[in-house]
Structure formats: structure tokens, C-alpha cells
Scaffold this active site. Sequence first.
Site, short mmCIF file in Angstrom:
data_model
loop_
_atom_site.label_atom_id
_atom_site.label_comp_id
_atom_site.label_asym_id
_atom_site.label_seq_id
_atom_site.Cartn_x
_atom_site.Cartn_y
_atom_site.Cartn_z
N CYS A 1 -3.23 4.39 0.58
CA CYS A 1 -3.41 4.64 -0.85
C CYS A 1 -3.38 3.29 -1.56
CB CYS A 1 -2.29 5.54 -1.36
SG CYS A 1 -2.33 5.78 -3.15
N CYS B 1 -0.07 3.03 -3.94
CA CYS B 1 1.30 2.92 -3.45
C CYS B 1 1.43 2.43 -2.01
CB CYS B 1 2.02 4.26 -3.59
SG CYS B 1 1.46 5.53 -2.44
N CYS C 1 -2.61 11.79 -3.21
CA CYS C 1 -1.57 11.16 -2.41
C CYS C 1 -0.25 11.88 -2.70
CB CYS C 1 -1.45 9.68 -2.78
SG CYS C 1 -0.09 8.83 -1.97
N CYS D 1 2.51 9.23 -4.48
CA CYS D 1 2.42 8.77 -5.87
C CYS D 1 1.57 9.66 -6.76
CB CYS D 1 1.91 7.33 -5.92
SG CYS D 1 0.18 7.14 -5.47
N CYS E 1 -13.70 14.00 1.39
CA CYS E 1 -14.63 13.11 0.70
C CYS E 1 -13.78 12.26 -0.25
CB CYS E 1 -15.63 13.96 -0.07
SG CYS E 1 -16.91 13.04 -0.90
#
Length: 147
Positions: free
Chosen positions: A59, A62, A108, A111, A133
Amino acid sequence: MTTEQNTDPAGKVGKVVKSEEEWRKLLKPSEFHVLREAGTERPFTGEYTDTKTQGVYRCRACGTELFRSDEKFESHCGWPSFFAPLAEDRVRYITDTSLGMRRVEVRCATCDSHLGHVFEGEGYPTPTDLRYCINSISLTLEPADQP
């Protein structure tokens, strides 16, 4: 795959909590738009759409490990596609009907940043029949150690 929101016993989503102002300082405007405002980058423009580099996708907001290159496949849809996350506890799902159709948003779990959407039943020859996607701008790629 469940489309329910993943929450801890206290009802909080994610483990990294920042104010909008803190996210704006941390992220570039284009990253903020996608990650924090659930935007979408233009197709075929992201840096990871066609990459073949082996490694771990994290991510961008984070740093949580989300996907591995072993689960990435060519879908020719304009965004990086994966058939599974690294682990189900790394992402959470939200049913999205904002465009007049049912889609499943992927965020995510650490976060709560927007990553993209997951689609099923499209007929890709993958083990899960799923296509995550994901916006390139939502990710960073940590290349695998080369021998």
C-alpha cells in the site's frame, strides 16, 4: 470473498488512522485523490500495469504488503490485475453501487485506503476466477532479491 466490512471488536477499521490534513501532507495530490477519495487513475497510465518485475506490492499510503507478483496476471484492462491478495486480512471489501451497478471496492485493511475493485466470473484462466483491478498509484513495488 466476503463483501462485508472487516472491523475489529471495537468497531474500528484499519490500524493506521490519520487526519485528512496528515494524509494530504504525506501523499501527492494524485495519490490522495485515489487513495483517500476513492478516485481512479486513467487506464494504461500506471507504472505497474505491464511490469514483469518480481516482488511484493505494498500500500502506497501505509506500506502494508498486499499482493505478490506471483498473483499478478495480464488482463489487458488498463490497470494491474491480481487473482488474490497476499492474505484476506490485508484487504477489506465494500459493496459499491455508485455507478449504477454493483461493484466490490477493495481497500487496505490497515489504513482504509482505496485500492481498486475486485470482479468475479469474467472467465480469466486464474485459480480464483477473480480479478483485483488495482490502481498502480495505490501501490509501491518492492522488487524481490535477485540471486
